[in-house]
Write a protein that holds these residues in place. Sequence first.
Motif: not given
Lengths: 128, 241, 246
Positions: C123-144
């Motif tokens: 399940d690595f790919w699935y979990i990583s996908f979710i994780s990275v998406l969340n991280l990306l979202g967090a990064a954007m919020v933080f950057l804003i």
Amino acid sequence: MTIEFDNNLPIYIQIMNYIKGEIVTGKLKPGDKIPSVRELASDLQINPNTVQRTFQELERETIVETRRGMGRYVTSEEGRIMTIKKEMAKDVLDRFIRGMRELGFQGEDIVAAVAESVGHEDAEKGDV
Amino acid sequence: MQKKGMYSVEDILQIQQVSKKYWSKQAVRDISFTLGPGKIIGLLGSNGSGKTTIMKMIAGLAQPTSGKIAVYGNPVGVETKSLISFMPDQPLTESWMTVGDALRFYSDFFADFDQAKAERMLDFMKLSLADKVRSLSKGMSERLQLTLALSRKASLYLLDEPLGGVDPVARTRILNALVEFYEEDSSILISTHLVSDIERIFDEVIMVKNGEMVMHGNVEELRLQHGKSMDELFREVFAEC
Amino acid sequence: MLKLMKYDFRRNRDQILGLYAVTLLLEAVIWILAEVYHWENLSMLVLQAVTYFSAAIFLVVLACRTYSTNLKSYGRKLIPVKTLYTVLSPLLLNLILLIVLIALAVLHVAIYGFVYPDILPKDFWYISFISVLNLLGAAMVFLIALTFSITVSHSLPFRSKVWIGILTLFVLNLILGLVEGQLFPDSGGWMELAFRYNFTSGEYLNANGIEAAGKAFDIGPALIETVFCLILLYASTWLVKKKVEI
């Protein structure tokens, strides 16, 4: 064309006098074409509106005429040019006479002084 | 970009009772004037008199504390930025750029940028497209800034001290460029404290002292009235400084 | 706006390309060292993940510097572009650069998948996908949030601007935490969700699989953070238009 401008006096008047001088002394002949506003402004490095005003005044005095679609030309009426020459001479004379009067000279003395001065100059020219 | 009010003789610039107060300093105090098209106007004042602030407000770099500024009837904003070409006393270019990059930047963002004219002017100013902005001397950099500002077909050109720090030869070249460049439907506002070189190309002058407007008039008429050059009048006005 | 992004990129081109190059180099070095010195798989992966993460942080910092420079640049302030685009341009560029970084990481991991058949947990790919998406979202919020703080500090006419900016950031974080805490006491923002699988499933982490605990995506906090971002973007735009001066 180079003119020494005096920034203390309106420039358009100075240009007018310069052009009139050129016409009267024959450097600009009757019927000669005058540079355009842009050319003159660029040559002299002055505001084109100032040049425009100069031309307007010269036209008002009928020294210069605009020929539709072709530009501005010195008037071909020799009579007009003669009149201008006399007007400019009168200005010089008036200033001279006033200056002489301030020095204390009166009527005939002034005439005599002029005759002497002109005589000297002619004599000098004759020698050379 | 439509210019409002083409059916009437619209002023290019209208400044109404504009004041600007910085944190502790009143930089500009209740200035009002209008500028018509086809004029070259001098904004004369010593350093710190407020003339740069006025230009910045017209260009949209600073906001007036009170009063209104309009260009062809449009209040200062995104639209007026395309009508105005400003040459500030700081470079408009970024240090990573070459001269060519700077031109490309301008042509990317300004629809009225004339590439051919810019290249001609660069030639005239002896600059080449490959020069790096970082390596230009102060004089060359000023000539580049002027080229960029004048290569646009704007309605109002604002030049902040275009003659400062420039050698006399370059000065003549710049004055020449300005006279050649004059258009009947646009106007040029030039701020300077070096008056004698440039007063022959001004239609009108506005003198600003301590943020206040102390004189605004047609140059030839002022010469007739006072029998003095603009340079002399300027010195008189600023005598106490 | 693309033109703005192009120039944001051009200004920093050398640094960005250099960053990617150095990152890939480091990844390769770590891999080689791991091979030569027989490190544990986990150690290697963690080290490499940290490297990617550091590169991402560098990109975020670069975005902030770009935005700040733009606010002070005469050239930028005079061009007739909508103020909103000035605010958005470094953000979008940053998003793209992060996605590129992620793509590099994905490529990297895919290579591992071929070379070491058993290295990746189930399940690595699935979990990583979710994780990275969340991280990306967090990064954007933080950057804003950072963008807003930078805007605030540039809007002030007096000194000590930097401190005000940092203060603003703390305050924003506090507000966001409080609001989310009140409305959705059980879930976390994007940042938390990204790492949740780590915290709760640490003991499951072995060669065979890891599990994700809790939800992959929480609509509540996500909505709040989206609204939060929209407000900050609007406020930043307003400040740039009215208050930021050079």
